[in-house]
Scaffold this motif. Structure first.
Motif, PDB file in Angstrom:
ATOM      1  N   LYS A 185       3.449  16.609 -12.536  1.00 30.43           N
ATOM      2  CA  LYS A 185       1.682  15.591 -11.923  1.00 30.43           C
ATOM      3  C   LYS A 185       3.011  15.479 -10.505  1.00 30.43           C
ATOM      4  O   LYS A 185       3.579  15.117 -10.692  1.00 30.43           O
ATOM      5  N   HIS A 186       1.546  15.219  -9.905  1.00 28.44           N
ATOM      6  CA  HIS A 186       1.797  14.865  -8.021  1.00 28.44           C
ATOM      7  C   HIS A 186       2.171  13.165  -8.214  1.00 28.44           C
ATOM      8  O   HIS A 186       2.313  12.920  -9.933  1.00 28.44           O
ATOM      9  N   LYS A 187       2.695  12.625  -7.048  1.00 29.21           N
ATOM     10  CA  LYS A 187       3.591  11.274  -8.101  1.00 29.21           C
ATOM     11  C   LYS A 187       1.529  10.748  -7.423  1.00 29.21           C
ATOM     12  O   LYS A 187       2.017   9.605  -8.105  1.00 29.21           O
ATOM     13  N   TRP A 188       1.215  11.013  -7.297  1.00 32.68           N
ATOM     14  CA  TRP A 188      -0.273  10.048  -6.610  1.00 32.68           C
ATOM     15  C   TRP A 188      -0.929  10.465  -7.951  1.00 32.68           C
ATOM     16  O   TRP A 188      -2.209   9.242  -8.740  1.00 32.68           O
ATOM     17  N   GLN A 189      -1.121  11.225  -8.854  1.00 36.63           N
ATOM     18  CA  GLN A 189      -1.205  11.628 -10.511  1.00 36.63           C
ATOM     19  C   GLN A 189      -1.207  10.840 -11.670  1.00 36.63           C
ATOM     20  O   GLN A 189      -1.072  10.243 -11.962  1.00 36.63           O
ATOM     21  N   ASP A 190       0.338  10.031 -11.107  1.00 37.78           N
ATOM     22  CA  ASP A 190       1.797   9.623 -12.112  1.00 37.78           C
ATOM     23  C   ASP A 190       0.475   7.723 -11.702  1.00 37.78           C
ATOM     24  O   ASP A 190       0.758   7.352 -12.134  1.00 37.78           O
ATOM     25  N   ASN A 191       0.722   7.516 -10.398  1.00 38.32           N
ATOM     26  CA  ASN A 191       1.387   6.720  -9.517  1.00 38.32           C
ATOM     27  C   ASN A 191      -0.782   6.073  -8.825  1.00 38.32           C
ATOM     28  O   ASN A 191      -0.819   5.985  -8.682  1.00 38.32           O
ATOM     29  N   SER A 192      -1.553   6.335  -9.841  1.00 38.59           N
ATOM     30  CA  SER A 192      -3.301   6.085  -9.524  1.00 38.59           C
ATOM     31  C   SER A 192      -3.852   4.827  -9.916  1.00 38.59           C
ATOM     32  O   SER A 192      -4.417   5.259  -9.964  1.00 38.59           O
ATOM     33  N   LYS A 193      -2.820   3.750 -10.268  1.00 44.56           N
ATOM     34  CA  LYS A 193      -3.580   3.108 -10.894  1.00 44.56           C
ATOM     35  C   LYS A 193      -4.219   2.081  -9.625  1.00 44.56           C
ATOM     36  O   LYS A 193      -3.822   1.695  -8.741  1.00 44.56           O
ATOM     37  N   PRO A 194      -5.424   2.012 -10.406  1.00 48.85           N
ATOM     38  CA  PRO A 194      -5.748   0.880  -9.275  1.00 48.85           C
ATOM     39  C   PRO A 194      -5.515  -0.070  -9.028  1.00 48.85           C
ATOM     40  O   PRO A 194      -4.856  -0.761 -10.244  1.00 48.85           O
ATOM     41  N   ASN A 195      -5.961  -1.159  -7.863  1.00 53.04           N
ATOM     42  CA  ASN A 195      -5.167  -2.460  -7.130  1.00 53.04           C
ATOM     43  C   ASN A 195      -5.610  -2.802  -6.481  1.00 53.04           C
ATOM     44  O   ASN A 195      -6.159  -3.431  -5.514  1.00 53.04           O
ATOM     45  N   ALA A 196      -6.885  -3.261  -7.389  1.00 55.17           N
ATOM     46  CA  ALA A 196      -8.236  -4.390  -6.977  1.00 55.17           C
ATOM     47  C   ALA A 196      -7.827  -6.013  -6.703  1.00 55.17           C
ATOM     48  O   ALA A 196      -6.665  -6.008  -6.909  1.00 55.17           O
ATOM     49  N   PHE A 197      -7.868  -6.213  -6.031  1.00 48.28           N
ATOM     50  CA  PHE A 197      -7.755  -7.788  -5.921  1.00 48.28           C
ATOM     51  C   PHE A 197      -8.329  -8.816  -6.496  1.00 48.28           C
ATOM     52  O   PHE A 197      -9.855  -8.689  -7.262  1.00 48.28           O
ATOM     53  N   GLN A 337       2.175  -4.600  -2.638  1.00 49.84           N
ATOM     54  CA  GLN A 337       1.754  -3.183  -1.494  1.00 49.84           C
ATOM     55  C   GLN A 337      -0.096  -2.462  -2.237  1.00 49.84           C
ATOM     56  O   GLN A 337      -0.239  -2.850  -2.921  1.00 49.84           O
ATOM     57  N   THR A 338      -0.596  -2.770  -0.698  1.00 51.95           N
ATOM     58  CA  THR A 338      -1.572  -1.688  -0.903  1.00 51.95           C
ATOM     59  C   THR A 338      -2.607  -1.100   0.400  1.00 51.95           C
ATOM     60  O   THR A 338      -2.093  -1.075   1.275  1.00 51.95           O
ATOM     61  N   THR A 339      -3.577  -1.613   0.316  1.00 50.99           N
ATOM     62  CA  THR A 339      -4.158  -0.392   1.167  1.00 50.99           C
ATOM     63  C   THR A 339      -5.952  -0.680   1.262  1.00 50.99           C
ATOM     64  O   THR A 339      -5.813  -1.499   0.632  1.00 50.99           O
ATOM     65  N   PRO A 340      -6.108  -0.284   2.246  1.00 55.23           N
ATOM     66  CA  PRO A 340      -8.010  -0.490   2.196  1.00 55.23           C
ATOM     67  C   PRO A 340      -8.662   0.104   1.523  1.00 55.23           C
ATOM     68  O   PRO A 340      -9.649  -0.510   1.038  1.00 55.23           O
ATOM     69  N   TYR A 341      -8.596   0.993   0.551  1.00 54.94           N
ATOM     70  CA  TYR A 341      -8.972   1.744  -0.624  1.00 54.94           C
ATOM     71  C   TYR A 341      -9.090   0.345  -2.036  1.00 54.94           C
ATOM     72  O   TYR A 341      -9.981   0.868  -2.522  1.00 54.94           O
ATOM     73  N   SER A 342      -8.077  -0.288  -2.068  1.00 53.10           N
ATOM     74  CA  SER A 342      -7.837  -1.644  -3.024  1.00 53.10           C
ATOM     75  C   SER A 342      -9.667  -1.939  -2.715  1.00 53.10           C
ATOM     76  O   SER A 342      -9.916  -3.131  -3.220  1.00 53.10           O
ATOM     77  N   CYS A 343     -10.016  -2.451  -1.528  1.00 51.91           N
ATOM     78  CA  CYS A 343     -11.516  -2.858  -1.453  1.00 51.91           C
ATOM     79  C   CYS A 343     -12.503  -2.237  -2.284  1.00 51.91           C
ATOM     80  O   CYS A 343     -13.011  -2.745  -2.960  1.00 51.91           O
ATOM     81  N   ARG A 344     -12.305  -0.677  -2.465  1.00 52.55           N
ATOM     82  CA  ARG A 344     -12.928  -0.212  -3.374  1.00 52.55           C
ATOM     83  C   ARG A 344     -12.750  -0.092  -4.620  1.00 52.55           C
ATOM     84  O   ARG A 344     -13.241  -0.468  -5.516  1.00 52.55           O
ATOM     85  N   ASP A 345     -11.495  -0.362  -4.579  1.00 53.82           N
ATOM     86  CA  ASP A 345     -11.077  -0.404  -6.342  1.00 53.82           C
ATOM     87  C   ASP A 345     -11.450  -2.341  -6.603  1.00 53.82           C
ATOM     88  O   ASP A 345     -12.370  -2.350  -8.599  1.00 53.82           O
ATOM     89  N   THR A 346     -11.847  -3.082  -5.915  1.00 52.57           N
ATOM     90  CA  THR A 346     -12.320  -4.428  -5.867  1.00 52.57           C
ATOM     91  C   THR A 346     -13.208  -4.430  -6.294  1.00 52.57           C
ATOM     92  O   THR A 346     -13.961  -5.121  -7.224  1.00 52.57           O
ATOM     93  N   PHE A 347     -14.206  -3.743  -5.547  1.00 50.20           N
ATOM     94  CA  PHE A 347     -16.214  -3.611  -5.397  1.00 50.20           C
ATOM     95  C   PHE A 347     -16.689  -3.329  -7.189  1.00 50.20           C
ATOM     96  O   PHE A 347     -17.113  -3.497  -7.735  1.00 50.20           O
ATOM     97  N   ILE A 348     -15.515  -2.243  -7.267  1.00 51.19           N
ATOM     98  CA  ILE A 348     -16.236  -1.162  -8.249  1.00 51.19           C
ATOM     99  C   ILE A 348     -16.340  -1.634  -9.787  1.00 51.19           C
ATOM    100  O   ILE A 348     -16.457  -2.374 -10.862  1.00 51.19           O
ATOM    101  N   SER A 349     -14.283  -2.529  -9.240  1.00 49.25           N
ATOM    102  CA  SER A 349     -13.941  -3.243 -10.757  1.00 49.25           C
ATOM    103  C   SER A 349     -14.718  -5.023 -10.881  1.00 49.25           C
ATOM    104  O   SER A 349     -15.246  -5.502 -12.198  1.00 49.25           O
ATOM    105  N   GLU A 350     -15.386  -5.349  -9.727  1.00 48.18           N
ATOM    106  CA  GLU A 350     -16.022  -6.480  -9.425  1.00 48.18           C
ATOM    107  C   GLU A 350     -17.220  -6.107 -10.621  1.00 48.18           C
ATOM    108  O   GLU A 350     -18.008  -6.930 -11.583  1.00 48.18           O
ATOM    109  N   GLN A 351     -17.906  -5.335 -10.238  1.00 42.66           N
ATOM    110  CA  GLN A 351     -19.460  -5.335 -10.064  1.00 42.66           C
ATOM    111  C   GLN A 351     -18.964  -4.758 -11.637  1.00 42.66           C
ATOM    112  O   GLN A 351     -20.492  -5.032 -12.696  1.00 42.66           O
ATOM    113  N   ILE A 352     -18.655  -4.160 -12.339  1.00 39.67           N
ATOM    114  CA  ILE A 352     -18.648  -4.487 -13.882  1.00 39.67           C
ATOM    115  C   ILE A 352     -18.249  -4.925 -15.067  1.00 39.67           C
ATOM    116  O   ILE A 352     -18.466  -5.366 -15.736  1.00 39.67           O
ATOM    117  N   ALA A 353     -17.320  -5.544 -14.349  1.00 38.37           N
ATOM    118  CA  ALA A 353     -16.983  -7.240 -15.346  1.00 38.37           C
ATOM    119  C   ALA A 353     -18.057  -8.229 -15.221  1.00 38.37           C
ATOM    120  O   ALA A 353     -18.203  -8.907 -15.786  1.00 38.37           O
TER     121      ALA A 353
END
Length: 388
Positions: A185-197, A337-353
């Motif tokens: 598998k691609h590395k991004w497939q193995d390390n694609s865990k969400p990283n929300a704040f 280590q995070t990226t701006p995409y973590s904002c997307r993880d955060t929004f999605i996780s927060e809304q479902i929570a």
């Protein structure tokens, strides 16, 4: 004269066959047998002009009695050949198949995909084995000349090209069927865990951007509305970067996401219509988001202007923003280590929570429920909740 209409005696017609251009030669040249001169050119306005010129050259030779029945005179390019009806030209090399497949798909591909395919094409063109019946050798050569991840992508696209070629009668088998699945598998497939704040981390990040004041130059506080917007919408950074004032209602209560600015090549930004999944979606703003947009809204709005321009008045360069502003402010703050995409993880996780149905969040963020749950929903935030 319209050369696509029925050809008169001595007239050479330009035709499109399976999205490729060919010339229909007059029957009387070959004792009543219909023959064609294939050009191996995609059917585009520019290529049609070239085909018209070639047809005119042949017509002049027919009229003057100097027509070359072998066609050697008319095929300076190695691609030209003569075929008779019912004779399906078979493709024997992966480079030829690739060229035809990409030409066929090009109109429907996004700039970033084309950028990726240009890289894969280099590996295909320099592969020492080109014949389709050398599938195993091609696989080994790719693994030797590039990374496993790149080789996996090349094999996946070659398999798709073969399937397309079989459908159109250009190849008779697919030597790459399933071959790419045998590679890791691609590395991004193995390390694609969400990283929300967490909620606390989110607010600290927003405040850190607001309060950033360097000793000289423009501070990263300039980007604070952009960062807060990412947290409050869960949109992709490229969507926020490309957002224009025409996409927001006058009272700033509603946003229409229908495109993005993406980076290709050496950082060139290209506007793409439609979302990553070719959809258009309407997003209703909550009070905090509405107030944020109203605060940065200019007195005189230019519909085509970017909502979040760079300090120089251009579009934000995502890679530079990530490497400089984001990495400098955020990673030391949260100690990972995070990226701006973590904002997307955060929004999605927060809304479902908070109890918003996953299907609703999926529509807000332009994803399927499965992708939301597998790639964006961070279980760490859900662990903090207690049953009602």
């Amino acid at each position: 004269m319209d050369r696509t209409q029925k050809a008169s005696k001595g007239t050479v017609s330009v035709e499109s066959f399976q999205s490729r251009l060919r010339l229909r030669l007059p029957r009387q040249l070959y004792e009543g047998t219909q023959k064609y001169l294939t050009l191996n050119l995609a059917d585009t306005p520019e290529n049609r002009q070239l085909a018209e010129q070639k047809a005119h050259q042949i017509e002049l030779d027919i009229a003057s009695g100097s027509f070359d029945e072998t066609l050697a005179k008319y095929k300076p390019q190695r691609h030209l050949s003569i075929v008779t009806p019912g004779e399906q030209q078979k493709i024997l090399t992966i480079s030829d198949l690739w060229d035809r497949y990409i030409d066929y798909k090009r109109p429907s591909l996004k700039p970033r995909t084309l950028d990726k395919l240009a890289v894969l094409e280099k590996h295909i063109k320099r592969c020492p084995y080109q014949d389709l019946d050398e599938g195993i050798k091609i696989r080994l050569a790719l693994l030797q000349q590039t990374t496993t991840s790149q080789a996996k992508d090349v094999l996946m696209y070659l398999s798709a090209a073969c399937k397309w070629g079989m459908k159109h009668g250009l190849v008779t088998f697919n030597p790459f069927e399933g071959m790419y699945n045998e590679l890791p598998k691609h590395k991004w497939q193995d390390n694609s865990k969400p990283n929300a704040f967490s909620e606390e981390e989110k607010e600290r990040i927003i405040q850190a951007f607001k309060n950033h004041k360097p000793s000289k130059g423009i501070g990263y506080s300039y980007y604070s509305p952009f960062v807060e917007f990412l947290f409050l919408t869960g949109c992709r950074p490229s969507e926020a970067i490309g957002l224009q004032w025409k996409h927001i209602t006058p009272d700033c209560s509603q946003i229409t996401f229908e495109g993005a600015l993406v980076q290709v090549g050496n950082g060139e930004r290209v506007r793409v219509n439609g979302s990553k999944n070719n959809k258009k979606r309407v997003f209703n703003c909550n009070q905090r988001l509405q107030e944020l947009i109203l605060k940065i809204k200019p007195e005189y709005v230019e519909p085509e202007s970017l909502i979040f321009p760079s300090p120089e008045g251009l579009s934000i360069h995502y890679r530079n923003f990530s490497r400089r502003a984001w990495d400098k402010i955020v990673d030391p703050l949260v100690e990972r280590q995070t990226t701006p995409y973590s904002c997307r993880d955060t929004f999605i996780s927060e809304q479902i929570a908070k109890g918003v149905p996953t299907a609703v969040v999926a529509k807000w963020c332009d994803n399927s429920v499965d992708v939301i749950e597998q790639k964006y929903l961070d279980a760490k935030l859900l662990e903090q909740l207690k049953p009602l």
